[in-house]
Design a protein around this motif. Structure first.
Motif, PDB file in Angstrom:
ATOM      1  N   ASN A 114     -25.279  24.916 -10.765  1.00 16.87           N
ATOM      2  CA  ASN A 114     -24.326  24.159 -11.564  1.00 16.87           C
ATOM      3  C   ASN A 114     -23.036  23.885 -10.774  1.00 16.87           C
ATOM      4  O   ASN A 114     -22.475  24.776 -10.150  1.00 16.87           O
ATOM      5  CB  ASN A 114     -23.984  24.924 -12.847  1.00 16.87           C
ATOM      6  N   GLY A 115     -22.599  22.632 -10.787  1.00 14.51           N
ATOM      7  CA  GLY A 115     -21.375  22.247 -10.079  1.00 14.51           C
ATOM      8  C   GLY A 115     -21.583  21.920  -8.614  1.00 14.51           C
ATOM      9  O   GLY A 115     -20.642  21.473  -7.941  1.00 14.51           O
ATOM     10  N   GLN A 116     -22.792  22.137  -8.089  1.00 14.63           N
ATOM     11  CA  GLN A 116     -23.068  21.830  -6.681  1.00 14.63           C
ATOM     12  C   GLN A 116     -22.936  20.324  -6.450  1.00 14.63           C
ATOM     13  O   GLN A 116     -23.408  19.523  -7.247  1.00 14.63           O
ATOM     14  CB  GLN A 116     -24.480  22.301  -6.320  1.00 14.63           C
ATOM     15  N   GLU A 117     -22.270  19.945  -5.351  1.00 16.55           N
ATOM     16  CA  GLU A 117     -22.015  18.532  -5.069  1.00 16.55           C
ATOM     17  C   GLU A 117     -22.573  18.125  -3.706  1.00 16.55           C
ATOM     18  O   GLU A 117     -22.666  18.947  -2.797  1.00 16.55           O
ATOM     19  CB  GLU A 117     -20.510  18.230  -5.095  1.00 16.55           C
ATOM     20  N   TYR A 118     -22.914  16.858  -3.605  1.00 15.01           N
ATOM     21  CA  TYR A 118     -23.327  16.292  -2.314  1.00 15.01           C
ATOM     22  C   TYR A 118     -22.747  14.884  -2.206  1.00 15.01           C
ATOM     23  O   TYR A 118     -22.910  14.068  -3.119  1.00 15.01           O
ATOM     24  CB  TYR A 118     -24.847  16.239  -2.191  1.00 15.01           C
ATOM     25  N   ILE A 119     -22.047  14.625  -1.102  1.00 13.57           N
ATOM     26  CA  ILE A 119     -21.489  13.287  -0.875  1.00 13.57           C
ATOM     27  C   ILE A 119     -22.606  12.408  -0.310  1.00 13.57           C
ATOM     28  O   ILE A 119     -22.968  12.507   0.857  1.00 13.57           O
ATOM     29  CB  ILE A 119     -20.284  13.332   0.080  1.00 13.57           C
ATOM     30  N   ALA A 120     -23.170  11.567  -1.166  1.00  8.58           N
ATOM     31  CA  ALA A 120     -24.294  10.716  -0.768  1.00  8.58           C
ATOM     32  C   ALA A 120     -23.836   9.526   0.066  1.00  8.58           C
ATOM     33  O   ALA A 120     -24.590   8.990   0.872  1.00  8.58           O
ATOM     34  CB  ALA A 120     -25.044  10.237  -2.005  1.00  8.58           C
ATOM     35  N   ALA A 121     -22.590   9.081  -0.147  1.00  8.29           N
ATOM     36  CA  ALA A 121     -22.032   7.977   0.644  1.00  8.29           C
ATOM     37  C   ALA A 121     -20.543   8.231   0.830  1.00  8.29           C
ATOM     38  O   ALA A 121     -19.788   8.229  -0.147  1.00  8.29           O
ATOM     39  CB  ALA A 121     -22.277   6.639  -0.051  1.00  8.29           C
ATOM     40  N   LYS A 122     -20.130   8.480   2.078  1.00 10.26           N
ATOM     41  CA  LYS A 122     -18.724   8.781   2.357  1.00 10.26           C
ATOM     42  C   LYS A 122     -17.885   7.507   2.353  1.00 10.26           C
ATOM     43  O   LYS A 122     -18.302   6.471   2.891  1.00 10.26           O
ATOM     44  CB  LYS A 122     -18.588   9.466   3.721  1.00 10.26           C
ATOM     45  N   GLY A 123     -16.701   7.624   1.775  1.00 11.56           N
ATOM     46  CA  GLY A 123     -15.790   6.491   1.775  1.00 11.56           C
ATOM     47  C   GLY A 123     -15.256   6.216   3.171  1.00 11.56           C
ATOM     48  O   GLY A 123     -15.113   7.129   3.993  1.00 11.56           O
ATOM     49  N   GLY A 124     -14.952   4.946   3.446  1.00 15.03           N
ATOM     50  CA  GLY A 124     -14.428   4.577   4.757  1.00 15.03           C
ATOM     51  C   GLY A 124     -13.027   5.144   4.986  1.00 15.03           C
ATOM     52  O   GLY A 124     -12.228   5.244   4.053  1.00 15.03           O
ATOM     53  N   GLN A 125     -12.742   5.540   6.213  1.00 15.22           N
ATOM     54  CA  GLN A 125     -11.422   6.085   6.536  1.00 15.22           C
ATOM     55  C   GLN A 125     -10.374   4.975   6.537  1.00 15.22           C
ATOM     56  O   GLN A 125     -10.638   3.854   6.956  1.00 15.22           O
ATOM     57  CB  GLN A 125     -11.477   6.754   7.915  1.00 15.22           C
ATOM     58  N   GLY A 126      -9.183   5.307   6.034  1.00 11.44           N
ATOM     59  CA  GLY A 126      -8.107   4.322   6.005  1.00 11.44           C
ATOM     60  C   GLY A 126      -7.588   4.010   7.402  1.00 11.44           C
ATOM     61  O   GLY A 126      -7.605   4.862   8.294  1.00 11.44           O
ATOM     62  N   GLY A 127      -7.143   2.786   7.601  1.00  5.24           N
ATOM     63  CA  GLY A 127      -6.614   2.386   8.904  1.00  5.24           C
ATOM     64  C   GLY A 127      -5.218   2.967   9.154  1.00  5.24           C
ATOM     65  O   GLY A 127      -4.474   3.259   8.221  1.00  5.24           O
ATOM     66  N   LEU A 128      -4.859   3.140  10.423  1.00  2.00           N
ATOM     67  CA  LEU A 128      -3.555   3.703  10.795  1.00  2.00           C
ATOM     68  C   LEU A 128      -2.484   2.615  10.796  1.00  2.00           C
ATOM     69  O   LEU A 128      -2.718   1.486  11.248  1.00  2.00           O
ATOM     70  CB  LEU A 128      -3.638   4.347  12.182  1.00  2.00           C
ATOM     71  N   GLY A 129      -1.331   2.975  10.291  1.00  2.00           N
ATOM     72  CA  GLY A 129      -0.212   2.031  10.293  1.00  2.00           C
ATOM     73  C   GLY A 129       0.440   1.957  11.665  1.00  2.00           C
ATOM     74  O   GLY A 129       0.175   2.781  12.550  1.00  2.00           O
ATOM     75  N   ASN A 130       1.353   0.987  11.857  1.00  2.00           N
ATOM     76  CA  ASN A 130       1.947   0.806  13.181  1.00  2.00           C
ATOM     77  C   ASN A 130       2.880   1.953  13.576  1.00  2.00           C
ATOM     78  O   ASN A 130       3.174   2.143  14.754  1.00  2.00           O
ATOM     79  CB  ASN A 130       2.680  -0.543  13.284  1.00  2.00           C
ATOM     80  N   THR A 131       3.296   2.773  12.586  1.00  2.00           N
ATOM     81  CA  THR A 131       4.123   3.939  12.933  1.00  2.00           C
ATOM     82  C   THR A 131       3.377   4.868  13.871  1.00  2.00           C
ATOM     83  O   THR A 131       3.963   5.484  14.771  1.00  2.00           O
ATOM     84  CB  THR A 131       4.529   4.709  11.655  1.00  2.00           C
ATOM     85  N   TYR A 132       2.064   4.956  13.675  1.00  2.00           N
ATOM     86  CA  TYR A 132       1.230   5.850  14.480  1.00  2.00           C
ATOM     87  C   TYR A 132       1.255   5.456  15.960  1.00  2.00           C
ATOM     88  O   TYR A 132       1.150   6.310  16.845  1.00  2.00           O
ATOM     89  CB  TYR A 132      -0.204   5.822  13.945  1.00  2.00           C
ATOM     90  N   TYR A 133       1.393   4.163  16.238  1.00  2.00           N
ATOM     91  CA  TYR A 133       1.304   3.675  17.620  1.00  2.00           C
ATOM     92  C   TYR A 133       2.662   3.646  18.332  1.00  2.00           C
ATOM     93  O   TYR A 133       2.754   3.240  19.483  1.00  2.00           O
ATOM     94  CB  TYR A 133       0.688   2.262  17.617  1.00  2.00           C
ATOM     95  N   LYS A 134       3.713   4.078  17.643  1.00  2.00           N
ATOM     96  CA  LYS A 134       5.057   4.069  18.235  1.00  2.00           C
ATOM     97  C   LYS A 134       5.144   5.120  19.338  1.00  2.00           C
ATOM     98  O   LYS A 134       4.676   6.252  19.165  1.00  2.00           O
ATOM     99  CB  LYS A 134       6.100   4.365  17.150  1.00  2.00           C
ATOM    100  N   SER A 135       5.708   4.748  20.449  1.00  2.00           N
ATOM    101  CA  SER A 135       5.883   5.689  21.560  1.00  2.00           C
ATOM    102  C   SER A 135       7.134   5.299  22.355  1.00  2.00           C
ATOM    103  O   SER A 135       7.773   4.286  22.066  1.00  2.00           O
ATOM    104  CB  SER A 135       4.648   5.667  22.481  1.00  2.00           C
ATOM    105  N   SER A 136       7.438   6.087  23.373  1.00  2.02           N
ATOM    106  CA  SER A 136       8.633   5.795  24.186  1.00  2.02           C
ATOM    107  C   SER A 136       8.476   4.510  24.977  1.00  2.02           C
ATOM    108  O   SER A 136       9.452   3.823  25.310  1.00  2.02           O
ATOM    109  CB  SER A 136       8.905   6.964  25.145  1.00  2.02           C
ATOM    110  N   THR A 137       7.247   4.151  25.263  1.00  5.41           N
ATOM    111  CA  THR A 137       7.010   2.917  26.038  1.00  5.41           C
ATOM    112  C   THR A 137       6.631   1.741  25.143  1.00  5.41           C
ATOM    113  O   THR A 137       6.552   0.608  25.598  1.00  5.41           O
ATOM    114  CB  THR A 137       5.884   3.148  27.077  1.00  5.41           C
ATOM    115  N   ASN A 138       6.351   2.023  23.892  1.00 10.78           N
ATOM    116  CA  ASN A 138       5.988   0.956  22.947  1.00 10.78           C
ATOM    117  C   ASN A 138       6.719   1.235  21.627  1.00 10.78           C
ATOM    118  O   ASN A 138       6.171   1.787  20.678  1.00 10.78           O
ATOM    119  CB  ASN A 138       4.467   0.943  22.728  1.00 10.78           C
ATOM    120  N   GLN A 139       7.978   0.878  21.594  1.00 18.50           N
ATOM    121  CA  GLN A 139       8.835   1.253  20.469  1.00 18.50           C
ATOM    122  C   GLN A 139       8.700   0.336  19.258  1.00 18.50           C
ATOM    123  O   GLN A 139       9.100   0.697  18.161  1.00 18.50           O
ATOM    124  CB  GLN A 139      10.296   1.298  20.928  1.00 18.50           C
ATOM    125  N   THR A 140       8.113  -0.841  19.430  1.00 18.27           N
ATOM    126  CA  THR A 140       7.971  -1.760  18.293  1.00 18.27           C
ATOM    127  C   THR A 140       6.552  -2.331  18.230  1.00 18.27           C
ATOM    128  O   THR A 140       6.348  -3.544  18.427  1.00 18.27           O
ATOM    129  CB  THR A 140       8.991  -2.915  18.404  1.00 18.27           C
TER     130      THR A 140
END
Length: 333
Positions: A114-140
Motif C-alpha cells: 500500500n502506498g508504493q509508487e512508481y514513476i512510469a513517465a518522468k517529467g522533463g527537466q526545466g531549462g536554466l535561466g540566463n543567470t546560470y550562465y553568468k560568469s566573469s568573462t560573460n557578464q550579460t
C-alpha cells in the motif's frame, strides 16, 4: 462488486509534462539601467505516477481512460523566479498490479504494498535561466535553456489477485458453490462451463475471529497455458496465491488424471507454481455412499501419496470445517 465491474487488464497511453523554458531576462529598473541577467529556471514537467491503493480491487476506474497526460512546467521569470513544477498525474491501482511496457511486454514494476509508487513517465527537466550562465568573462548572457520534453509511452496494467488460497479446477467443478458457502461472496452459479469469467474474492471466517482470503478463479481447460479457453487471463491470478486448493468432483472419470492435467497446465505456464502448497478437495462427495467413499479413499491413498486430500460437499456442507482447518494449518505452517 458485480462481475462486469471487475477489470484486470488495461492499456494506457501516458505522457509526462515538458519542462518549462528558462528566462533570458535582463534586470532593468529605475537607476539600474544595466542590472545584468536575472532570468529564473523553468519548472519541472509533471510526472505520471502509478500508486498502489489497498482500497481498490479492480482496474475498472481506468477502463475508459486511454490517455493520461501530466501538466507542463511553468517558464522561468524575471528576478530569478523559478517556474512552477507541472502537476503530477497519479494513477491509483489495486495491490498486485503489474506494470508492463506495451511494446516490449517487459515487466517494469510490480506494486504489492500500500502506498508504493512508481514513476512510469518522468517529467522533463526545466531549462536554466540566463543567470546560470553568468560568469566573469560573460557578464550579460542573453540566452537561456529550453526545457526538456516529457516522456511518451504505452503501458499495460495487469492485476494479479492477492489472495491466500486460489481455487483451481476444471469448469463446473463446484468452485463458485464452495466460495458462496464458506464466504459471504455471491459468485454467479449455473450448471454450465465457464460460469465464472472473472476471479471472485471471498473472506473465510475462521475460529477466534481469524480470517483468510480465498479466490475463485475461472476454470482451467487443457491448453490453457497456450491461451486456450480463458488462458492467460486467469492463470496470472494464481501466481499471487500462497496455497492452491485443487477442486475435483467425485463424479470425475479419473480423479488423479484430472489433477495431473491441472498440474501440467500450471507447470507449462510457470514452473514456480509447483512450489506452492497444495491441497486436493474431492467435491460433490454427497453423491457417494459410505461404501463407495471408502473404496475411492483406498484408491486415492495410492494415487496421492504425498499430497493431502479430503472429501467435501458444498451443498450438503460436509467436511467444510475440516477443509478450513487444513487450509489454516497450511497457511500458518
Amino acid at each position: 462488486m458485480t462481475e462486469g465491474n471487475f477489470v484486470d487488464y488495461v492499456k494506457i497511453h501516458i505522457r509526462s509534462g515538458n519542462g518549462g523554458k528558462g528566462s533570458a531576462h535582463l534586470r532593468r529598473e529605475k537607476y539600474i539601467p544595466k542590472g545584468g541577467p536575472d532570468g529564473g529556471n523553468g519548472g519541472r514537467g509533471g510526472h505520471v505516477i502509478v500508486k498502489a491503493n489497498k482500497n481498490l480491487w479492480t482496474l475498472f476506474h481506468l477502463k475508459f481512460k486511454r490517455h493520461i497526460r501530466a501538466e507542463h512546467g511553468g517558464n522561468g521569470g524575471k528576478q530569478n523566479s523559478t517556474g512552477a513544477d507541472g502537476e503530477d498525474q497519479i494513477i491509483e491501482v489495486p495491490l498486485g498490479t503489474v506494470i508492463r511496457d506495451t511494446e516490449t511486454q517487459k515487466i517494469i514494476k510490480e506494486l504489492t504494498e500500500n502506498g508504493q509508487e512508481y514513476i512510469a513517465a518522468k517529467g522533463g527537466q526545466g531549462g536554466l535561466g540566463n543567470t546560470y550562465y553568468k560568469s566573469s568573462t560573460n557578464q550579460t548572457p542573453r540566452y537561456a535553456q529550453t526545457g526538456m520534453e516529457g516522456v511518451e509511452r504505452d503501458i499495460t496494467l495487469e492485476l494479479k489477485v492477492l489472495a491466500d488460497v486460489g481455487l483451481v479446477g476444471f469448469p463446473n467443478a463446484g468452485k463458485s458453490t464452495l466460495l458462496s458457502v464458506i464466504t459471504a461472496a455471491k459468485p454467479k452459479i449455473a450448471d454450465y462451463e465457464f460460469t465464472t469469467l472473472k476471479p471472485n474474492l471471498g473472506i473465510v471466517k475462521y475460529r477466534d475471529f481469524k480470517t483468510f482470503v480465498i479466490a475463485d478463479i475461472p476454470g482451467i481447460i487443457e491448453g490453457a497455458a497456450e491461451g486456450k479457453g480463458l488462458g492467460h487471463r486467469f492463470l496470472r491470478h494464481i501466481e499471487r496465491n500462497s496455497t492452491l486448493l485443487f477442486l475435483i468432483p467425485a463424479d470425475a472419470k479419473n480423479i488423479k488424471r484430472e489433477y495431473d492435467i491441472l498440474l501440467e497446465e500450471l507447470k507449462r505456464y510457470n514452473p514456480e507454481l509447483l512450489d506452492k502448497d497444495r491441497l486436493v478437495a474431492i467435491s460433490k462427495s454427497d453423491m457417494l455412499d459410505e461404501e463407495l467413499q471408502q473404496e475411492m479413499n483406498a484408491e486415492l491413498k495410492n494415487a496421492f501419496k504425498n499430497i493431502p486430500y479430503l472429501f467435501i460437499s458444498s451443498v450438503a456442507q460436509q467436511g467444510l470445517q475440516d477443509l478450513k482447518d487444513r487450509l489454516w494449518s497450511i497457511l500458518n505452517s
